[in-house]
Design an enzyme around this catalytic site. Sequence first.
Site, PDB file in Angstrom:
ATOM      1  N   GLN A  10      73.226 -10.694   9.571  1.00  0.00           N
ATOM      2  CA  GLN A  10      74.437 -11.276   8.986  1.00  0.00           C
ATOM      3  C   GLN A  10      75.331 -10.238   8.318  1.00  0.00           C
ATOM      4  OE1 GLN A  10      71.935 -14.620   7.054  1.00  0.00           O
ATOM      5  NE2 GLN A  10      73.874 -15.616   7.512  1.00  0.00           N
ATOM      6  N   ARG A  32      67.391  -9.312  -2.414  1.00  0.00           N
ATOM      7  CA  ARG A  32      66.583  -9.693  -1.261  1.00  0.00           C
ATOM      8  C   ARG A  32      67.361  -9.357  -0.002  1.00  0.00           C
ATOM      9  NH1 ARG A  32      66.178 -15.324   1.583  1.00  0.00           N
ATOM     10  NH2 ARG A  32      64.578 -14.834   3.107  1.00  0.00           N
ATOM     11  N   HIS A  49      64.073 -12.388   9.592  1.00  0.00           N
ATOM     12  CA  HIS A  49      65.144 -13.358   9.319  1.00  0.00           C
ATOM     13  C   HIS A  49      65.890 -13.610  10.634  1.00  0.00           C
ATOM     14  CE1 HIS A  49      67.721 -15.114   5.873  1.00  0.00           C
ATOM     15  NE2 HIS A  49      68.254 -15.559   6.994  1.00  0.00           N
ATOM     16  N   ASN A  79      61.575 -15.933   7.108  1.00  0.00           N
ATOM     17  CA  ASN A  79      62.590 -16.763   6.495  1.00  0.00           C
ATOM     18  C   ASN A  79      62.735 -18.066   7.275  1.00  0.00           C
ATOM     19  OD1 ASN A  79      65.021 -17.148   4.661  1.00  0.00           O
ATOM     20  ND2 ASN A  79      65.951 -17.433   6.683  1.00  0.00           N
ATOM     21  N   GLU A  80      62.493 -19.181   6.597  1.00  0.00           N
ATOM     22  CA  GLU A  80      62.821 -20.503   7.116  1.00  0.00           C
ATOM     23  C   GLU A  80      62.356 -20.775   8.544  1.00  0.00           C
ATOM     24  OE1 GLU A  80      67.000 -21.260   6.616  1.00  0.00           O
ATOM     25  OE2 GLU A  80      66.848 -21.241   4.452  1.00  0.00           O
ATOM     26  N   ASN A 118      63.893 -21.747  -0.331  1.00  0.00           N
ATOM     27  CA  ASN A 118      65.333 -21.775  -0.056  1.00  0.00           C
ATOM     28  C   ASN A 118      65.809 -23.207  -0.205  1.00  0.00           C
ATOM     29  OD1 ASN A 118      65.194 -19.093   0.546  1.00  0.00           O
ATOM     30  ND2 ASN A 118      65.852 -19.278   2.686  1.00  0.00           N
ATOM     31  N   TYR A 155      69.415 -25.838  -0.793  1.00  0.00           N
ATOM     32  CA  TYR A 155      70.869 -25.927  -0.845  1.00  0.00           C
ATOM     33  C   TYR A 155      71.400 -27.290  -1.277  1.00  0.00           C
ATOM     34  CZ  TYR A 155      71.252 -21.395   1.471  1.00  0.00           C
ATOM     35  OH  TYR A 155      71.192 -20.061   1.746  1.00  0.00           O
ATOM     36  N   GLU A 191      66.743 -18.339  -1.868  1.00  0.00           N
ATOM     37  CA  GLU A 191      68.148 -18.599  -1.527  1.00  0.00           C
ATOM     38  C   GLU A 191      68.605 -19.883  -2.203  1.00  0.00           C
ATOM     39  OE1 GLU A 191      69.195 -18.864   2.671  1.00  0.00           O
ATOM     40  OE2 GLU A 191      67.990 -17.083   3.089  1.00  0.00           O
ATOM     41  N   TRP A 196      72.465 -17.094  -2.613  1.00  0.00           N
ATOM     42  CA  TRP A 196      72.968 -16.818  -1.259  1.00  0.00           C
ATOM     43  C   TRP A 196      74.470 -16.998  -1.300  1.00  0.00           C
ATOM     44  CZ3 TRP A 196      70.809 -14.628   2.882  1.00  0.00           C
ATOM     45  CH2 TRP A 196      71.610 -14.573   4.031  1.00  0.00           C
ATOM     46  N   GLU A 256      77.915 -16.188   9.353  1.00  0.00           N
ATOM     47  CA  GLU A 256      77.189 -17.426   9.070  1.00  0.00           C
ATOM     48  C   GLU A 256      76.699 -18.068  10.378  1.00  0.00           C
ATOM     49  OE1 GLU A 256      75.649 -18.732   6.751  1.00  0.00           O
ATOM     50  OE2 GLU A 256      75.594 -20.863   7.133  1.00  0.00           O
ATOM     51  N   TRP A 257      75.976 -17.300  11.155  1.00  0.00           N
ATOM     52  CA  TRP A 257      75.324 -17.773  12.382  1.00  0.00           C
ATOM     53  C   TRP A 257      76.298 -18.555  13.263  1.00  0.00           C
ATOM     54  CZ3 TRP A 257      71.319 -14.753  12.434  1.00  0.00           C
ATOM     55  CH2 TRP A 257      70.665 -14.446  11.250  1.00  0.00           C
TER      56      TRP A 257
HETATM   57  C1  PNW Z   1      69.967 -20.443   5.508  1.00  0.00           C
HETATM   58  N1  PNW Z   1      70.710 -26.474   7.924  1.00  0.00           N
HETATM   59  O1  PNW Z   1      70.144 -21.118   6.715  1.00  0.00           O
HETATM   60  C2  PNW Z   1      69.675 -19.021   5.958  1.00  0.00           C
HETATM   61  O2  PNW Z   1      68.481 -18.490   5.466  1.00  0.00           O
HETATM   62  C3  PNW Z   1      70.816 -18.081   5.775  1.00  0.00           C
HETATM   63  O3  PNW Z   1      70.698 -17.035   6.675  1.00  0.00           O
HETATM   64  C4  PNW Z   1      72.118 -18.839   5.905  1.00  0.00           C
HETATM   65  O4  PNW Z   1      73.234 -18.008   5.940  1.00  0.00           O
HETATM   66  C5  PNW Z   1      72.176 -19.795   4.728  1.00  0.00           C
HETATM   67  O5  PNW Z   1      71.068 -20.662   4.706  1.00  0.00           O
HETATM   68  C6  PNW Z   1      73.434 -20.665   4.703  1.00  0.00           C
HETATM   69  O6  PNW Z   1      73.501 -21.492   5.821  1.00  0.00           O
HETATM   70  C7  PNW Z   1      70.295 -22.459   6.914  1.00  0.00           C
HETATM   71  O7  PNW Z   1      71.432 -26.773   8.918  1.00  0.00           O
HETATM   72  C8  PNW Z   1      71.091 -22.845   7.984  1.00  0.00           C
HETATM   73  O8  PNW Z   1      70.115 -27.353   7.250  1.00  0.00           O
HETATM   74  C9  PNW Z   1      71.223 -24.157   8.307  1.00  0.00           C
HETATM   75  C10 PNW Z   1      70.561 -25.119   7.571  1.00  0.00           C
HETATM   76  C11 PNW Z   1      69.758 -24.763   6.496  1.00  0.00           C
HETATM   77  C12 PNW Z   1      69.636 -23.410   6.167  1.00  0.00           C
END
Ligand code: PNW
Length: 485
Positions: free
Chosen positions: A25, A82, A128, A174-175, A315, A317, A386, A436, A443-444
């Site tokens: 990223q 990190r 990651h 990671n995740e 992690n 959100y 995160e 984060w 952002e992917w």
């Molecule tokens: C995380 N969802 O990804 C990642 O660890 C990071 O690389 C990313 O940039 C960050 O969160 C923000 O998106 C996620 O769709 C991506 O639920 C998608 C999801 C959750 C986490």
Amino acid sequence: MVKDIAPKAGLSADFLWGFATASYQIEGATTEDNRGPSIWDTFCTLPGKVADGTSGLTACDSYHRTAQDIELLRKTGAKAYRFSISWSRIIPLGGRNDPINQAGIQYYSKLVDDLLKADIVPLVTLYHWDLPEALYKRYGGLLNKEEFVADFTNYARILFDALGDRVQHWITFNEPWCSAILGYSLGVHAPGHTSDRTKSPVGDASTEPWIVGHNILIAHASAVKVYREEYASRSGGEIGITLNGDWAEPWDPEDEEDRVACERKTEFSIAWLADPIYFGHYPASMVKQLGDRLPKFTPEEKKLLVGSNDFYGMNHYCANYIRHRDGPADPLDFSGNVDVLMEDKHGNPIGPETQSPWLRPHAPGFRKLIKWLSDRYGRPKIYVTENGTSIKGENDLPMEEILQDDFRVEYFRSYVQAMAEAVAEDGCDCRGYMAWSLMDNFEWAEGYETRFGATYVDYTNGQERYPKKSALEMKGIFDQYIGKV
Ligand code: PNW
């Protein structure tokens, strides 16, 4: 010492706070110094996979700007950073019999040295999501247990060897939920497998995500074994896995079936990958729904896995409302036969909209999930690896307004408070928190249009970095709580 009055909230004096990033990223320089391609380089070339048609080709150019990144961290007062390592910089072809690239090792070794010189503690993620493309082509990457576990373990050992004398905090993966579900069920992340033939010619979403999750768990445990046997005794460091997971609130709190559905949803998203590490088996709800599609652990695998976390990397959100579904689950379902919703029965939103369709801030859920994890897994040491948010329409604002990111400041303020309450009032053991992200980055599948940074990156002008208000307020937020226990 027993305290008479419990403080409202507080974090220990040695609490580690800082910011997180990931190699693909931020680094750019995808073809420099012998780096081999990763599955994300390839995925980004497929039409329609990344919203703005971009890739990590240049990203934040951190490969050439690590000094600026460290200066930025210093400016914020961060105690920790990190970052993740690009596997194909270390072994361009990825495998245990492939050549090692010294330039890659030197890059990360210098990064670690420079962080330590700046008094910043490095937390290193080994994986990651940027699997070497050669391993995907050679044997199917994450789907091939024997090969993948052996190659990941070899890669991990090379890094323990190179950095283990200076790095004390290691994260294996990671995740894995994202690797498995986004990469092998929905097909929206690399390598893009899905059962939806309009999106991909390959994939079976009824089985592959469960195989991938299983293989990642074994690879994690195998690397942990190597670390503990060969390195931890010498350097005293610690190692764990980072799992993502949102909080679940019932769509109708009066409905017992919705309350049960919340628990099942959390088991499908989090306990799927955490129960094997703490208990040696998958949750009963998943065994019941998935049957033989869920792989089984051999006795040796079970033994390897149980107790393989020195800490729980969390992690987190957002939160969702969860409504149970009647009838049998779809074979492609991965959430426990529930609807994942943004509004409750009365149409109340769980939180305000952001730029990310899946992310609605809801700070009370953070405290509840920390407690849920703490109760289920016997009060593990937790590092929040995160936590952060995008902001609706942020990318369309002029820079001066982007820098005044009050929405993000409020997000961090409320989430850090929720965590501090989980520690002081619920007795949970949180030891660190990484926001984060340090800066806007790739952002992917959302490309560069969605910004998660506490720092603005000007992609049109030499990737210049400008701290937003949130980067500068973080220290003040933590000062309120640290050392007040
Ligand atoms: C995380 N969802 O990804 C990642 O660890 C990071 O690389 C990313 O940039 C960050 O969160 C923000 O998106 C996620 O769709 C991506 O639920 C998608 C999801 C959750 C986490």
